[in-house]
Design an enzyme around this catalytic site. Sequence first.
Site, PDB file in Angstrom:
ATOM      1  N   CYS A   1      12.592  11.017   8.228  1.00  0.00           N
ATOM      2  CA  CYS A   1      12.319  10.615   9.610  1.00  0.00           C
ATOM      3  C   CYS A   1      13.533  10.834  10.496  1.00  0.00           C
ATOM      4  O   CYS A   1      13.397  11.096  11.682  1.00  0.00           O
ATOM      5  CB  CYS A   1      11.892   9.156   9.656  1.00  0.00           C
ATOM      6  SG  CYS A   1      13.066   8.066   8.846  1.00  0.00           S
ATOM      7  N   GLU A  34       8.308   1.670  11.481  1.00  0.00           N
ATOM      8  CA  GLU A  34       9.359   2.687  11.341  1.00  0.00           C
ATOM      9  C   GLU A  34       8.656   4.028  11.371  1.00  0.00           C
ATOM     10  O   GLU A  34       7.984   4.392  10.405  1.00  0.00           O
ATOM     11  CB  GLU A  34      10.097   2.524   9.999  1.00  0.00           C
ATOM     12  CG  GLU A  34      10.741   1.180   9.784  1.00  0.00           C
ATOM     13  CD  GLU A  34      11.988   0.983  10.624  1.00  0.00           C
ATOM     14  OE1 GLU A  34      12.439   1.952  11.261  1.00  0.00           O
ATOM     15  OE2 GLU A  34      12.491  -0.139  10.654  1.00  0.00           O
ATOM     16  N   LYS A  40       0.883  -1.178   0.000  1.00  0.00           N
ATOM     17  CA  LYS A  40       0.000   0.000   0.000  1.00  0.00           C
ATOM     18  C   LYS A  40       0.916   1.222   0.000  1.00  0.00           C
ATOM     19  O   LYS A  40       1.382   1.654   1.056  1.00  0.00           O
ATOM     20  CB  LYS A  40      -0.865  -0.030   1.260  1.00  0.00           C
ATOM     21  CG  LYS A  40      -2.227   0.647   1.169  1.00  0.00           C
ATOM     22  CD  LYS A  40      -2.227   2.060   0.652  1.00  0.00           C
ATOM     23  CE  LYS A  40      -2.032   3.105   1.735  1.00  0.00           C
ATOM     24  NZ  LYS A  40      -1.912   4.478   1.188  1.00  0.00           N
TER      25      LYS A  40
HETATM   26  P1  NDP Z   1       1.295   8.454   7.447  1.00  0.00           P
HETATM   27  O1  NDP Z   1       1.398   7.635   8.663  1.00  0.00           O
HETATM   28  O2  NDP Z   1       0.175   9.384   7.323  1.00  0.00           O
HETATM   29  O3  NDP Z   1       1.230   7.516   6.142  1.00  0.00           O
HETATM   30  C1  NDP Z   1       2.103   6.460   5.894  1.00  0.00           C
HETATM   31  C2  NDP Z   1       1.358   5.381   5.125  1.00  0.00           C
HETATM   32  O4  NDP Z   1       0.325   4.848   5.950  1.00  0.00           O
HETATM   33  C3  NDP Z   1       0.656   5.908   3.881  1.00  0.00           C
HETATM   34  O5  NDP Z   1       0.664   4.917   2.884  1.00  0.00           O
HETATM   35  C4  NDP Z   1      -0.739   6.156   4.401  1.00  0.00           C
HETATM   36  O6  NDP Z   1      -1.722   6.253   3.404  1.00  0.00           O
HETATM   37  C5  NDP Z   1      -0.927   4.947   5.288  1.00  0.00           C
HETATM   38  N1  NDP Z   1      -1.994   5.073   6.278  1.00  0.00           N
HETATM   39  C6  NDP Z   1      -2.585   6.205   6.753  1.00  0.00           C
HETATM   40  N2  NDP Z   1      -3.556   5.886   7.640  1.00  0.00           N
HETATM   41  C7  NDP Z   1      -3.568   4.535   7.736  1.00  0.00           C
HETATM   42  C8  NDP Z   1      -4.347   3.598   8.487  1.00  0.00           C
HETATM   43  N3  NDP Z   1      -5.312   4.002   9.325  1.00  0.00           N
HETATM   44  N4  NDP Z   1      -4.091   2.282   8.356  1.00  0.00           N
HETATM   45  C9  NDP Z   1      -3.105   1.860   7.541  1.00  0.00           C
HETATM   46  N5  NDP Z   1      -2.362   2.688   6.773  1.00  0.00           N
HETATM   47  C10 NDP Z   1      -2.582   4.011   6.881  1.00  0.00           C
HETATM   48  O7  NDP Z   1       2.674   9.176   7.301  1.00  0.00           O
HETATM   49  P2  NDP Z   1       3.089  10.258   6.220  1.00  0.00           P
HETATM   50  O8  NDP Z   1       2.679   9.822   4.875  1.00  0.00           O
HETATM   51  O9  NDP Z   1       2.653  11.588   6.668  1.00  0.00           O
HETATM   52  O10 NDP Z   1       4.657  10.120   6.270  1.00  0.00           O
HETATM   53  C11 NDP Z   1       5.428  10.889   7.095  1.00  0.00           C
HETATM   54  C12 NDP Z   1       5.739  10.135   8.374  1.00  0.00           C
HETATM   55  O11 NDP Z   1       6.483   8.971   8.094  1.00  0.00           O
HETATM   56  C13 NDP Z   1       6.596  10.966   9.283  1.00  0.00           C
HETATM   57  O12 NDP Z   1       6.122  10.933  10.589  1.00  0.00           O
HETATM   58  C14 NDP Z   1       7.952  10.291   9.225  1.00  0.00           C
HETATM   59  O13 NDP Z   1       8.736  10.479  10.331  1.00  0.00           O
HETATM   60  C15 NDP Z   1       7.585   8.871   8.981  1.00  0.00           C
HETATM   61  N6  NDP Z   1       8.688   8.162   8.348  1.00  0.00           N
HETATM   62  C16 NDP Z   1       9.424   7.278   9.092  1.00  0.00           C
HETATM   63  C17 NDP Z   1      10.516   6.646   8.555  1.00  0.00           C
HETATM   64  C18 NDP Z   1      11.312   5.649   9.359  1.00  0.00           C
HETATM   65  O14 NDP Z   1      11.996   4.824   8.758  1.00  0.00           O
HETATM   66  N7  NDP Z   1      11.262   5.669  10.679  1.00  0.00           N
HETATM   67  C19 NDP Z   1      10.938   6.892   7.175  1.00  0.00           C
HETATM   68  C20 NDP Z   1      10.095   7.813   6.486  1.00  0.00           C
HETATM   69  C21 NDP Z   1       9.007   8.420   7.070  1.00  0.00           C
HETATM   70  P3  NDP Z   1      -2.110   7.706   2.766  1.00  0.00           P
HETATM   71  O15 NDP Z   1      -1.442   7.725   1.497  1.00  0.00           O
HETATM   72  O16 NDP Z   1      -3.564   7.752   2.639  1.00  0.00           O
HETATM   73  O17 NDP Z   1      -1.610   8.753   3.712  1.00  0.00           O
END
Ligand code: NDP
Length: 500
Positions: free
Chosen positions: A292, A258, A183
């Site tokens: 992140c 992550e 996804k």
């Molecule tokens: P989100 O958590 O909003 O989204 C991440 C993914 O999860 C997207 O594909 C999103 O879909 C999906 N998602 C959203 N809601 C749900 C749900 N209820 N159930 C299952 N999947 C869901 O994060 P962001 O896209 O805003 O990304 C930024 C975040 O990611 C930051 O907090 C960053 O720190 C973190 N990050 C962490 C990393 C690590 O390795 N630790 C690396 C990179 C980023 P949709 O497209 O609809 O939003």
Amino acid sequence: MTVSILNATATSLLPICIAGEWRLGTGERYVTRYPATGEVVAELNAASVADVEEAVAGAYRAFLSSGWAQRKPHERAAVLYRVAELIRSRSEALAQRQRLDNGKPINETRALVASAAATFQFFGAACETLEEALTPARGDCLTMSVHEPMGVVAAITPWNSPIASEAQKMAPALAAGNAVVVKPAEVTPLMALELAAICEEAGVPKGMISVLPGKGSVIGDAITKHPLVRRVSFTGGTNTGRHIAHIAADKMMPVSLELGGKSPTMVFDDADLDHAVNGVLYGIFSSSGESCIAGSRLFVARSLYEPFMDRLAAGAARLRVGNPADESTQMGPLITDRHRESIESYVAMGVEDGGHLRTGGLRPHVAGCESGYFYTPTIIEGLTNSARICQEEIFGPVLVAMPFDDEDELIEQANDSVYALAAGIWTRDYKRAWRVGRAVQAGNVWINTYKQFSISTPFGGWRDSGLGREKGRLGILQYMEQKSLYWGLNEQPLAWANAN
Ligand code: NDP
């Protein structure tokens, strides 16, 4: 159907991959946009919950019947090596496509593509060299510990480094023999689709991969809750991660999460300042801070605070914010206008709370990209670590800087965060580096460097920054269940029943 996501144009509807069937999703139609100009890059129908059902059921059938899990490890590895070769043979086209997908500068997307290829190669090698254990027997048995694939696993990824994040989950999952349902973030679906097409071309059986773009709260949620999905590997925000962890607890399902970060970078008075200035700038402003592990909280020894900040601010102001297609660009646009507004509101909050801008805080003019979502590298001072912008993840090019007086107080502040993903230490004193490196609470600590990665080194966070680890040779085991085998070697029947 021959799939070429690379050649898809904004005027042709993009198919998605449902258990090996490339067809239009049955969810809502939407477009993705190039963040540098706002132009439409792709138009597609999102997956629907019915598509999720079909994809997961098809993935389970493929897992049971395609023979992928039963192939010898070196045979699966050979396919993963072909995936790596195919990615490399199309690297420039993929990098350009990824640039349009999320607006990162071309040099950065080239590095992400190279990383994806290396990841498939690495997990091919991990697959064919994985050894099982003959454990010391405590009776008349031969005892073994082996690992089996889990079945259908899910990969949920964010928008900031799509091809690299997706490869980091797809490669070990496939190496382990599983079917994978991906996804991708709704706004950046292209690389996951392209990787699925490449995997099929390389010989991964049809049905073993699905790619389901769409809203996370609907599609991601349906995938996570599906009873046939036996593991979720998630990268994204902490709130979403927590939600997934709750579902996983109900299903007794392992997850890896992550999540976000608010990573401290510490510059001591004996640091090599040329290295430290460059490292701090790179740590926070590369990827426009949409990272992140961005080093977003800076602590500088008070004795060198002013001269260091002068150099840092001058360096930040010189960074080239511009057209991502331009080879010399260091910072591209932010992912969406909404995200830029969120960053701006954090900066305003910092100022309201008593901080002041040392540099940045502007929407720059970028020739040829006037509608892009650009923001200048920004440094805020004058706050203490308890301020909201020192505690909350901004996920943009915003650094908060604070002076510190002594090591104990510094470590206390560095660890005063719900996040614990990464930390940076700049000092020439190796004993201090060792002391602070062990005392700081973080999954990844960089000493006299920052934001360096290796696929062979495990990655992950503590506390609100996550659960579990990705990467590393044993990363493949995250996608496998462990099983113990006991082979009876007794010459006589087991004595207890005495039935003879
Ligand atoms: P989100 O958590 O909003 O989204 C991440 C993914 O999860 C997207 O594909 C999103 O879909 C999906 N998602 C959203 N809601 C749900 C749900 N209820 N159930 C299952 N999947 C869901 O994060 P962001 O896209 O805003 O990304 C930024 C975040 O990611 C930051 O907090 C960053 O720190 C973190 N990050 C962490 C990393 C690590 O390795 N630790 C690396 C990179 C980023 P949709 O497209 O609809 O939003």
